[in-house]
Write a protein that holds these residues in place. Structure first.
Motif, short mmCIF file in Angstrom:
data_model
loop_
_atom_site.label_atom_id
_atom_site.label_comp_id
_atom_site.label_asym_id
_atom_site.label_seq_id
_atom_site.Cartn_x
_atom_site.Cartn_y
_atom_site.Cartn_z
N GLN A 74 28.28 0.63 -4.82
CA GLN A 74 27.15 -0.29 -5.23
C GLN A 74 26.97 -1.36 -4.16
O GLN A 74 25.63 -1.70 -3.86
N GLN A 91 23.58 -1.98 -1.98
CA GLN A 91 23.02 -3.25 -2.25
C GLN A 91 22.64 -3.81 -0.60
O GLN A 91 21.53 -4.15 -0.52
N ASP A 96 20.65 -1.83 -11.72
CA ASP A 96 21.81 -2.64 -10.99
C ASP A 96 21.74 -3.02 -9.51
O ASP A 96 22.78 -3.57 -9.04
N ILE A 97 20.64 -3.07 -9.02
CA ILE A 97 20.60 -3.24 -7.45
C ILE A 97 19.66 -4.50 -7.62
O ILE A 97 18.57 -4.48 -7.97
#
Length: 289
Positions: free
Chosen positions: A2, A6, A135-136
């Motif tokens: 992640q 990102q 979730d970014i």
């Protein structure tokens, strides 16, 4: 994973400002045979004017575009007139524009100092806002810059391809003397292109001021990246500038996370060197193609 996603997304979004700086620089280099380092001074000055305007008036920083776009379009056009009047060659343009670049950096230091400056969040909420997608975190300021850069890139490419001005510019890019002999008004074409380049540079400067802190030597870091973007995308290609800026931004973002900023920059310039060997014209065809 992640974290890398990102940083990749953030890097790609940073391509917005990079593209706005690169388009005008690339087109002037290809068409007018001018390597105009003073272009970076216009970006930096526009950023500082935006900061000063917004900080002193309390107005939204984007309102400053009303001032900086016409003002720096005129400055860029005037500078191009000087290049044309004195018949400045490609190599000499590098020297002359570098002298202007150093002078402007010194002037900015004298007026605003060496400290990092940023528009207060109360006036500039874009710099601190973000939202999440899967979730970014998507920062608002770079997203705005990217959203501005894409239509400008597409419009530039279409205008250069389909308008009479674009045809004249392509003719000048291939052979200035023959183009003039066939009726192309070189002085009008060169001044108009310079003005448009100054306008896009000013927009980039405003977006830089909106995105975060500015400081006098900031422009020094842009030069290498813009050269990388222009060479990768193809000198004179607006679409190439956008795509290569996204590549450079993404690679730099992920590389900085994994190996550090210096290593990421080395990787970027290694890719540029390989590109020069494999495809010297860049990823996209140049303006005259």
């Amino acid at each position: 994973m992640q974290l890398y996603t990102q940083t990749f997304v953030s890097g790609v979004l940073s391509a917005g400002v990079l593209t706005l700086i690169a388009i005008g620089f690339s087109l002037q280099w290809r068409s007018l045979k001018i390597v105009n380092l003073a272009h970076f001074s216009i970006v930096l000055l526009a950023a500082y004017v935006t900061y000063e305007f917004s900080s002193s008036t309390g107005a939204d920083p984007f309102v400053a575009l009303i001032i900086v776009v016409p003002a720096f379009a005129a400055v860029a056009a005037g500078l191009q007139w000087v290049y044309d009047h004195f018949k400045v060659t490609l190599f000499n343009s590098l020297l002359v524009s570098f002298a202007i670049f150093v002078f402007v950096e010194g002037l900015i230091t004298k007026v605003w100092g060496r400290d990092f400056l940023s528009i207060k969040a109360k006036v500039n909420p874009y710099s601190v806002k973000s939202f999440e997608v899967f979730d970014i975190a998507i920062p608002v300021a770079p997203l705005i810059a990217f959203a501005v850069a894409v239509p400008i890139t597409i419009a530039s490419a279409l205008f250069l391809r389909r308008s009479s001005f674009g045809k004249g510019l392509r003719a000048v890019a291939q052979d200035r003397e023959i183009a003039v002999a066939y009726g192309v008004n070189y002085r009008w074409v060169s001044t108009s292109l310079a003005a448009a380049s100054g306008a896009t540079a000013a927009v980039g400067g405003t977006l830089l001021a909106v995105s975060g802190s500015i400081f006098p030597s900031a422009a020094e870091a842009w030069i290498g990246l813009v050269f990388a973007v222009v060479i990768l995308g193809g000198i004179g290609s607006p679409v190439g500038a956008l795509v290569s800026a996204m590549l450079v931004g993404g690679i730099t973002g992920v590389g900085s996370t994994k190996w550090g900023v210096s290593a990421a920059q080395l990787i970027t310039f290694l890719i540029v060197m390989l590109m020069l060997l494999w495809r010297p014209d860049g990823l996209f065809k140049r303006l005259h193609a």
